[in-house]
Design a protein around this motif. Sequence first.
Motif, short mmCIF file in Angstrom:
data_model
loop_
_atom_site.label_atom_id
_atom_site.label_comp_id
_atom_site.label_asym_id
_atom_site.label_seq_id
_atom_site.Cartn_x
_atom_site.Cartn_y
_atom_site.Cartn_z
N ALA A 67 2.41 -19.28 11.06
CA ALA A 67 2.76 -17.79 11.88
C ALA A 67 1.95 -16.51 11.91
CB ALA A 67 3.64 -17.48 10.18
N GLY A 68 2.29 -15.44 12.60
CA GLY A 68 1.77 -15.02 12.79
C GLY A 68 1.78 -14.72 14.27
N LYS A 69 0.71 -13.95 14.59
CA LYS A 69 0.22 -13.72 16.44
C LYS A 69 -1.32 -13.96 16.73
CE LYS A 69 3.82 -11.29 16.46
NZ LYS A 69 5.15 -11.50 17.90
N ILE A 70 -2.04 -14.35 16.04
CA ILE A 70 -3.54 -14.94 16.42
C ILE A 70 -3.50 -16.49 15.64
CG2 ILE A 70 -5.59 -14.16 15.94
CD1 ILE A 70 -3.86 -11.99 16.97
N PRO A 71 -3.96 -17.17 16.90
CA PRO A 71 -4.77 -18.28 16.37
C PRO A 71 -5.26 -18.93 15.49
CG PRO A 71 -4.91 -18.32 18.41
CD PRO A 71 -4.09 -17.13 17.80
N ARG A 72 -4.76 -19.47 14.49
CA ARG A 72 -5.26 -19.91 13.05
C ARG A 72 -6.35 -20.77 13.24
NH1 ARG A 72 -2.73 -16.57 8.68
NH2 ARG A 72 -4.36 -16.98 7.56
N ILE A 73 -7.80 -21.21 12.51
CA ILE A 73 -8.27 -22.20 12.19
C ILE A 73 -7.74 -22.19 10.68
CG2 ILE A 73 -10.68 -23.16 11.77
CD1 ILE A 73 -11.69 -21.00 12.48
N VAL A 74 -6.86 -23.84 11.24
CA VAL A 74 -6.88 -25.13 10.05
C VAL A 74 -7.36 -26.15 9.77
CG1 VAL A 74 -4.04 -24.37 11.23
CG2 VAL A 74 -5.77 -26.31 11.62
N ALA A 75 -8.46 -25.90 10.19
CA ALA A 75 -8.78 -27.23 9.87
C ALA A 75 -10.15 -27.41 10.38
CB ALA A 75 -8.05 -28.82 9.68
N PRO A 135 -3.47 -26.87 20.36
CA PRO A 135 -4.36 -26.78 19.96
C PRO A 135 -5.27 -26.18 19.90
CG PRO A 135 -3.67 -29.34 20.29
CD PRO A 135 -2.72 -28.51 20.55
N ILE A 136 -6.57 -26.03 19.84
CA ILE A 136 -7.97 -25.52 20.19
C ILE A 136 -8.31 -25.42 19.30
CG2 ILE A 136 -9.32 -22.90 20.99
CD1 ILE A 136 -6.83 -21.06 20.48
N LEU A 137 -10.38 -26.39 19.93
CA LEU A 137 -10.80 -26.53 19.67
C LEU A 137 -12.47 -25.87 20.02
CD1 LEU A 137 -10.64 -30.66 20.23
CD2 LEU A 137 -10.18 -29.19 17.83
N CYS A 138 -12.94 -25.18 18.75
CA CYS A 138 -14.19 -25.41 19.70
C CYS A 138 -15.49 -25.47 18.04
CB CYS A 138 -13.79 -23.22 18.79
SG CYS A 138 -13.57 -23.27 18.05
N TYR A 147 -14.27 -26.93 14.75
CA TYR A 147 -12.78 -26.22 14.03
C TYR A 147 -11.70 -26.62 14.48
CZ TYR A 147 -16.82 -23.70 11.08
OH TYR A 147 -17.60 -23.31 10.07
N LEU A 148 -10.53 -26.35 14.47
CA LEU A 148 -9.41 -26.67 14.85
C LEU A 148 -8.83 -26.31 14.80
CD1 LEU A 148 -7.04 -29.56 15.22
CD2 LEU A 148 -6.36 -28.42 14.88
N ALA A 149 -8.21 -25.05 15.20
CA ALA A 149 -7.22 -23.52 15.35
C ALA A 149 -5.56 -23.70 16.30
CB ALA A 149 -7.77 -22.74 15.66
N LEU A 150 -5.10 -23.42 15.97
CA LEU A 150 -3.49 -23.58 16.37
C LEU A 150 -3.16 -22.40 16.77
CD1 LEU A 150 -1.71 -25.94 13.80
CD2 LEU A 150 -1.97 -26.52 16.51
N VAL A 151 -2.49 -22.46 18.05
CA VAL A 151 -1.55 -21.11 18.78
C VAL A 151 -0.26 -20.94 18.14
CG1 VAL A 151 -0.59 -20.20 20.83
CG2 VAL A 151 -2.79 -21.95 21.00
N PRO A 152 -0.30 -19.96 17.08
CA PRO A 152 1.36 -20.09 16.19
C PRO A 152 2.04 -19.97 17.18
CG PRO A 152 -0.04 -17.61 17.53
CD PRO A 152 -0.91 -18.45 17.36
N SER A 153 3.03 -20.61 16.23
CA SER A 153 4.47 -20.56 16.50
C SER A 153 5.79 -19.76 15.67
CB SER A 153 4.88 -22.46 15.83
OG SER A 153 5.85 -22.79 16.82
#
Length: 259
Positions: free
Chosen positions: A41-49, A71-74, A8-14
């Motif tokens: 957007a927002g305050k929490i990292p979102r999984i984008v793909a 980006p965060i990979l998990c 999973y790929l998540a993004l730290v919000p901007s």
Amino acid sequence: MGKSGIVYLALVPSPTPETSLVGKVAAIIGKDTYGARLLLAGKIPRIVAYYDSKQMAESVAQKLRDLGLLPILCTNSDLCRSSEGFIAHTLEVGQRYVLFYDRGGRKRKMKPADGFLIIKGRKETYVVKEKTETTKKFSLSRTVLMGGIPMWRTEKKQVKEQSSTSGYFARLYTPESSEPAVEIFHTQMDYSFLKGEMASSSLANFNIVVTKLQQAFPKAIFDDNLMRVSVRQPYAPSDVDDAEINCKLLYLQYRALKV
């Protein structure tokens, strides 16, 4: 490839991304501009793909890093690993330590330097109950039999009713693990240790305890965004609680920012 191999790929919000950046992100992750802006957007990292291979996920992540994003990979196993944190029932705050005791009397000692992150949040629990609903309906056939006197029949049916309750939690993490070292649930604590500070409600006492944790671990990052927002992760495993995933993503975010 099975679920175990999914990355999973998540993004730290901007918070305020420029339009040009949003367009580039949308092209990289295969979303429209509006969808990409919501994910940023927002305050929490979102999984984008999510991807079937680590190589593919890392390739996309590098393109996002080149744009200045984090980006965060998990893996699927990272997100699906159930938390086995130490659930505190009471605690003792010393000058250079905190002793946590669980309901069985086991204890865990932590020093101020051990605390890396404190997450304070709210979790909604939904309960579905069945109840019998009784209604009355006009009966034409009975009315005819009674010579025109209006008659009614009683019908009973089972209906499902959903209700929700809010539970509040705090999690204390060390730098070494994305699993919480200590968990506190506001309805599972014995607050008598607060003595003269003890308030009349469990939520007020819970807030006092969280403040004490912040004071006992002054260098720990404090995040209470999960108190104000309920973030659903549409690309995450469906059998994992959103609060659990959000806590793990917040931990991974702060670990990445510390590197």
